[in-house]
Design an enzyme around this catalytic site. Structure first.
Site, mmCIF file in Angstrom:
data_model
loop_
_atom_site.group_PDB
_atom_site.id
_atom_site.type_symbol
_atom_site.label_atom_id
_atom_site.label_comp_id
_atom_site.label_asym_id
_atom_site.label_seq_id
_atom_site.Cartn_x
_atom_site.Cartn_y
_atom_site.Cartn_z
ATOM 1 C CG ASN A 1 -0.296 -0.064 2.517
ATOM 2 O OD1 ASN A 1 0.895 -0.304 2.586
ATOM 3 N ND2 ASN A 1 -1.044 0.126 3.588
ATOM 4 C CB CYS A 2 4.460 1.880 0.051
ATOM 5 S SG CYS A 2 5.706 3.140 -0.247
ATOM 6 C CG ASP A 3 0.863 6.833 -1.802
ATOM 7 O OD1 ASP A 3 0.003 5.949 -2.027
ATOM 8 O OD2 ASP A 3 0.622 7.862 -1.131
ATOM 9 C CE LYS B 1 -1.207 1.885 -3.454
ATOM 10 N NZ LYS B 1 -2.313 2.649 -2.874
#
Length: 114
Positions: free
Chosen positions: A9-11, A14
């Site tokens: 879930n780390c930007d 991504k």
């Protein structure tokens, strides 16, 4: 094979994954939380790059540590901290058979992995 290490879930993860997909480059994703963290792999990263590069001091997890845990960090104490709190590992770490990149920089990825 290229492996992207990080947390799903780390930007920044991504962004890195999106970059590889936009370049049509196959990669494997290794989530520290879901897939685990290999202590020998982490130890070799710390030996090669130093804890100052691998430990993410900007993240919430690090900032919430007690001051005594932050004082006098070396590779050995960083290894223990990172094994206990994988969210403190700088993300992403991208590794191929011949190269490694720590963090996300498009120009570096283009020169190393494209």
């Amino acid at each position: 094979m290229i492996t992207v290490f990080g947390i799903k879930n780390c930007d920044t993860i991504k962004k890195a994954r999106k970059w590889f997909e936009s370049q049509n480059i196959d990669y494997q994703f290794h989530d520290y939380r879901a897939d685990g963290l290999d202590q020998d792999w982490l130890k070799s990263l710390l030996a090669e790059h130093g804890w100052e590069i691998i430990l993410n001091k900007k993240g919430t997890t690090y900032r919430q540590l007690p001051e005594d845990k932050k004082a006098n960090i070396d590779n050995e104490s960083a290894l223990a901290l990172l094994m206990e709190h994988p969210a403190m590992i700088k993300r992403p770490i991208v590794q191929s058979e011949s190269d490694i990149a720590i963090g996300f920089k498009e120009s570096e990825y283009a020169s190393k992995f494209a």
